[in-house]
Scaffold this motif. Sequence first.
Motif, PDB file in Angstrom:
ATOM      1  N   LYS A 188       4.205  10.556  -1.496  1.00 10.62           N
ATOM      2  CA  LYS A 188       4.061  11.867  -2.159  1.00 10.62           C
ATOM      3  C   LYS A 188       4.033  11.715  -3.686  1.00 10.62           C
ATOM      4  CE  LYS A 188       7.891  13.424  -0.218  1.00 10.62           C
ATOM      5  NZ  LYS A 188       8.256  12.234   0.600  1.00 10.62           N
ATOM      6  N   THR A 189       5.039  11.021  -4.195  1.00 11.52           N
ATOM      7  CA  THR A 189       5.084  10.839  -5.651  1.00 11.52           C
ATOM      8  C   THR A 189       3.837  10.097  -6.136  1.00 11.52           C
ATOM      9  OG1 THR A 189       7.496  10.848  -5.637  1.00 11.52           O
ATOM     10  CG2 THR A 189       6.439   9.838  -7.539  1.00 11.52           C
ATOM     11  N   THR A 190       3.402   9.134  -5.355  1.00 12.16           N
ATOM     12  CA  THR A 190       2.195   8.389  -5.722  1.00 12.16           C
ATOM     13  C   THR A 190       0.998   9.318  -5.875  1.00 12.16           C
ATOM     14  OG1 THR A 190       3.035   6.417  -4.612  1.00 12.16           O
ATOM     15  CG2 THR A 190       0.656   6.532  -4.981  1.00 12.16           C
ATOM     16  N   VAL A 191       0.857  10.268  -4.936  1.00 14.67           N
ATOM     17  CA  VAL A 191      -0.251  11.224  -5.029  1.00 14.67           C
ATOM     18  C   VAL A 191      -0.141  12.017  -6.333  1.00 14.67           C
ATOM     19  CG1 VAL A 191      -1.204  13.354  -4.062  1.00 14.67           C
ATOM     20  CG2 VAL A 191      -0.694  11.409  -2.552  1.00 14.67           C
ATOM     21  N   THR A 226       0.821  -1.210   0.000  1.00 16.26           N
ATOM     22  CA  THR A 226       0.000   0.000   0.000  1.00 16.26           C
ATOM     23  C   THR A 226       0.853   1.256   0.000  1.00 16.26           C
ATOM     24  OG1 THR A 226      -1.648  -1.232   1.232  1.00 16.26           O
ATOM     25  CG2 THR A 226      -1.894   1.162   1.192  1.00 16.26           C
ATOM     26  N   ALA A 227       0.767   2.054  -1.076  1.00 13.76           N
ATOM     27  CA  ALA A 227       1.519   3.302  -1.169  1.00 13.76           C
ATOM     28  C   ALA A 227       0.669   4.464  -0.677  1.00 13.76           C
ATOM     29  CB  ALA A 227       1.958   3.545  -2.606  1.00 13.76           C
ATOM     30  N   LEU A 228      -0.653   4.293  -0.744  1.00 15.79           N
ATOM     31  CA  LEU A 228      -1.564   5.343  -0.291  1.00 15.79           C
ATOM     32  C   LEU A 228      -2.807   4.644   0.262  1.00 15.79           C
ATOM     33  CD1 LEU A 228      -1.627   8.481  -0.330  1.00 15.79           C
ATOM     34  CD2 LEU A 228      -3.079   8.306  -2.365  1.00 15.79           C
ATOM     35  N   GLY A 262       6.180  14.777   3.929  1.00 14.18           N
ATOM     36  CA  GLY A 262       6.285  13.480   4.582  1.00 14.18           C
ATOM     37  C   GLY A 262       7.611  12.861   4.218  1.00 14.18           C
ATOM     38  N   PRO A 263       8.042  11.880   5.005  1.00 13.22           N
ATOM     39  CA  PRO A 263       9.354  11.284   4.754  1.00 13.22           C
ATOM     40  C   PRO A 263       9.382  10.509   3.450  1.00 13.22           C
ATOM     41  CG  PRO A 263       8.186  10.068   6.461  1.00 13.22           C
ATOM     42  CD  PRO A 263       7.374  11.286   6.158  1.00 13.22           C
ATOM     43  N   SER A 264      10.569  10.147   3.042  1.00  6.26           N
ATOM     44  CA  SER A 264      10.760   9.356   1.835  1.00  6.26           C
ATOM     45  C   SER A 264       9.943   8.068   1.928  1.00  6.26           C
ATOM     46  CB  SER A 264      12.250   9.054   1.720  1.00  6.26           C
ATOM     47  OG  SER A 264      12.523   8.484   0.501  1.00  6.26           O
ATOM     48  N   GLY A 265       9.224   7.755   0.849  1.00  7.52           N
ATOM     49  CA  GLY A 265       8.399   6.543   0.840  1.00  7.52           C
ATOM     50  C   GLY A 265       7.016   6.745   1.418  1.00  7.52           C
ATOM     51  N   ALA A 266       6.677   7.991   1.791  1.00  9.57           N
ATOM     52  CA  ALA A 266       5.391   8.246   2.423  1.00  9.57           C
ATOM     53  C   ALA A 266       4.232   8.178   1.425  1.00  9.57           C
ATOM     54  CB  ALA A 266       5.406   9.619   3.092  1.00  9.57           C
TER      55      ALA A 266
HETATM   56  N1  LIG Z   1       5.762   2.043  -9.449  1.00 10.92           N
HETATM   57  C1  LIG Z   1       5.828   1.489  -8.223  1.00 10.92           C
HETATM   58  N2  LIG Z   1       5.772   0.153  -8.101  1.00 10.92           N
HETATM   59  C2  LIG Z   1       5.814  -0.420  -6.899  1.00 10.92           C
HETATM   60  N3  LIG Z   1       5.909   0.258  -5.762  1.00 10.92           N
HETATM   61  C3  LIG Z   1       5.977   1.593  -5.797  1.00 10.92           C
HETATM   62  C4  LIG Z   1       5.933   2.280  -7.043  1.00 10.92           C
HETATM   63  N4  LIG Z   1       5.995   3.607  -6.803  1.00 10.92           N
HETATM   64  C5  LIG Z   1       6.074   3.727  -5.465  1.00 10.92           C
HETATM   65  N5  LIG Z   1       6.057   2.533  -4.848  1.00 10.92           N
HETATM   66  C6  LIG Z   1       6.090   2.287  -3.420  1.00 10.92           C
HETATM   67  O1  LIG Z   1       5.076   3.064  -2.834  1.00 10.92           O
HETATM   68  C7  LIG Z   1       5.533   3.675  -1.641  1.00 10.92           C
HETATM   69  C8  LIG Z   1       5.395   5.171  -1.754  1.00 10.92           C
HETATM   70  O2  LIG Z   1       6.318   5.634  -2.693  1.00 10.92           O
HETATM   71  P1  LIG Z   1       6.368   7.140  -3.212  1.00 10.92           P
HETATM   72  O3  LIG Z   1       5.001   7.586  -3.551  1.00 10.92           O
HETATM   73  O4  LIG Z   1       7.386   7.195  -4.277  1.00 10.92           O
HETATM   74  O5  LIG Z   1       6.867   7.882  -1.931  1.00 10.92           O
HETATM   75  P2  LIG Z   1       7.586   9.306  -1.797  1.00 10.92           P
HETATM   76  O6  LIG Z   1       7.467  10.016  -3.104  1.00 10.92           O
HETATM   77  O7  LIG Z   1       6.844   9.977  -0.697  1.00 10.92           O
HETATM   78  O8  LIG Z   1       8.974   9.042  -1.445  1.00 10.92           O
HETATM   79  C9  LIG Z   1       6.960   3.230  -1.460  1.00 10.92           C
HETATM   80  O9  LIG Z   1       6.935   2.141  -0.540  1.00 10.92           O
HETATM   81  C10 LIG Z   1       7.386   2.774  -2.815  1.00 10.92           C
HETATM   82  O10 LIG Z   1       8.303   1.725  -2.708  1.00 10.92           O
END
Ligand SMILES: Nc1ncnc2c1ncn2[C@@H]1O[C@H](COP(=O)(O)OP(=O)(O)O)[C@@H](O)[C@H]1O
Lengths: 261, 287
Positions: A41-44, A16-18, A35-39
């Motif tokens: 953010k990029t997913t949003v 679960t990323a979100l 939020g910290p790395s892996g939180a």
């Molecule tokens: N394309 C992807 N496939 C599988 N897992 C992903 C992918 N993108 C992100 N994740 C996972 O989702 C979680 C959130 O990642 P991400 O949104 O990149 O966090 P942030 O940008 O806050 O660092 C992480 O555990 C990451 O490993």
Amino acid sequence: MIKFRNVTKHYPRSGTALADASFHIRKAEFAFLTGPSGAGKTTVLRLVHMETAPTEGEVIISRFSSTRIRRREIPQLRRSVGFVFQDFRLLERFTAAENISFALQVTGANRSAIRSKVMRLLGHVGLASRASAYPAELSGGERQRVAIARALATDPLVLLADEPTGNLDERASLGVFELFKQLNALGTAVILATHDATLLRRHPETRVLELEGGRLVYDSGSDAPRPSHGDSSIFQLVRDGPPMQSGAKEGSAIERGGPAP
Amino acid sequence: MRPFREALLSLVRRPVLAALSVTAIGLSLFILGLFGLTAHNISKALAAVEEKVEIVAYLRDEIDEAQLRLVRSEIGAFPEVESVEYVSKTEALYNASRELAEFSDVFPDVEVNPLPASLEVRLLPGRRDPQTVGTVAARISGYEFIDEVRFGREWVNRIHTLRRIAGGTALIVGGSFALVAMLLVGTTVRMSIHARSTEIAIMENVGATAGFIQRPFLAEGLISGLAGGALALALTFAAYRLLDRAVMAVLWLPDLWIAAGIVGGGVLGMLSAGRSVRRELKGLYAI
Ligand SMILES: Nc1ncnc2c1ncn2[C@@H]1O[C@H](COP(=O)(O)OP(=O)(O)O)[C@@H](O)[C@H]1O
Ligand SMILES: [Mg+2]
């Protein structure tokens, strides 16, 4: 204008990323996503850009909904959502002006309009004099400005910026951040993902969405009171300054951001 | 125009591979061109021969006027038959003596004319293939006053066989070349797509349509195919000139076939490019 309704995103391998995130960002609003790395953010941001679909829930961007959008409508959505990356992603063999006109050409702008628009965009980001410079000849801050101008080429409603200052020194970071503020003042919404605590601390008045482990743990724009378990949140730190004891978790935002000047 | 400009740039950037693709398409179409040349000339020759193909039915001397008229009209009524000519004993002798001088020396007297009268049966165009000729001949030989039936079966058979062999060979050899050509064009296009992956990612990021992104790569296949078609045309023409000058008089191909060959090259190139585009760019705007 941008609505997340109970959005959950699972990735097959990493889980679960979100998780069940709901928030609303209005027209011409400025919001930090932190939020910290892996939180998550990029997913949003990727969900807003519709590079990926939610596992559950709905993402609404203006007139587009993640549950109804068709594949051939996505280019249209992308034109109303500009995206800026940490690593700029400019084409090295093109000049600054060409990088911007590339975006205009591929989205079908007419030839005569392109030239004047490129110059105007370069002016907006303060690079009118560097039009014919190649990325390799530009500083990091200048490159990011070109990338921002490119993201603006299609007159988007919102700019998404994923750690846009992550590769920049402090001075360049401030400049780029000020540019986002100016563009926002001209009417473009901005969602800026960052774990740079300094930036947040400098702008306590700005809307903050804070993620942790895929959960939206704090939204300064909602009326809900701040959950009591969020003591280590950046927002708290912004308000109260860093804790006296070194209790922050490994890799957390505050450590990366360093103390406020 | 943009897709073609981009496509040309891509091809120029990989000249060796591009040249290989064009050559492969050119060779596969050249083989088809050689077959076309052969087939066209055989067809023309066949038509000329078939024009002369007739069934000659020799009549017994004892046939009388009434019987002759009956046989003639019945054969003339066959659906495959165009005309029935009667050649009398006298005419046969006249023809023979005209063609062979010795004949008139051996049989100077019409009274001892050894040649039989005959019916020369011509079939309708399109019904002159070996099989029809055979069945009609068999039907004619069933008549009581018909002595013997002759027709150029051997000759007709052989020409038809030749055409089939040429066609089969061209199909196998040309087909193998076409396969190689498709693989080469596909590879070239795939490499172009990979070479431009950064640009493609940016195009997707700013919202270029999928068609806009894909078109230059399809154009690349189209251009390779058309260039291959032109190469094949040049090679085929050279072969034609060589044959015509050094071996025997041959006919050049009809315009329609030439146009079909070049269009075929374009289609071949586009299809090969399409395969690569579908495979490499299937993730475009997939969420
Ligand atoms: N394309 C992807 N496939 C599988 N897992 C992903 C992918 N993108 C992100 N994740 C996972 O989702 C979680 C959130 O990642 P991400 O949104 O990149 O966090 P942030 O940008 O806050 O660092 C992480 O555990 C990451 O490993
Ligand atoms: Mg990230």
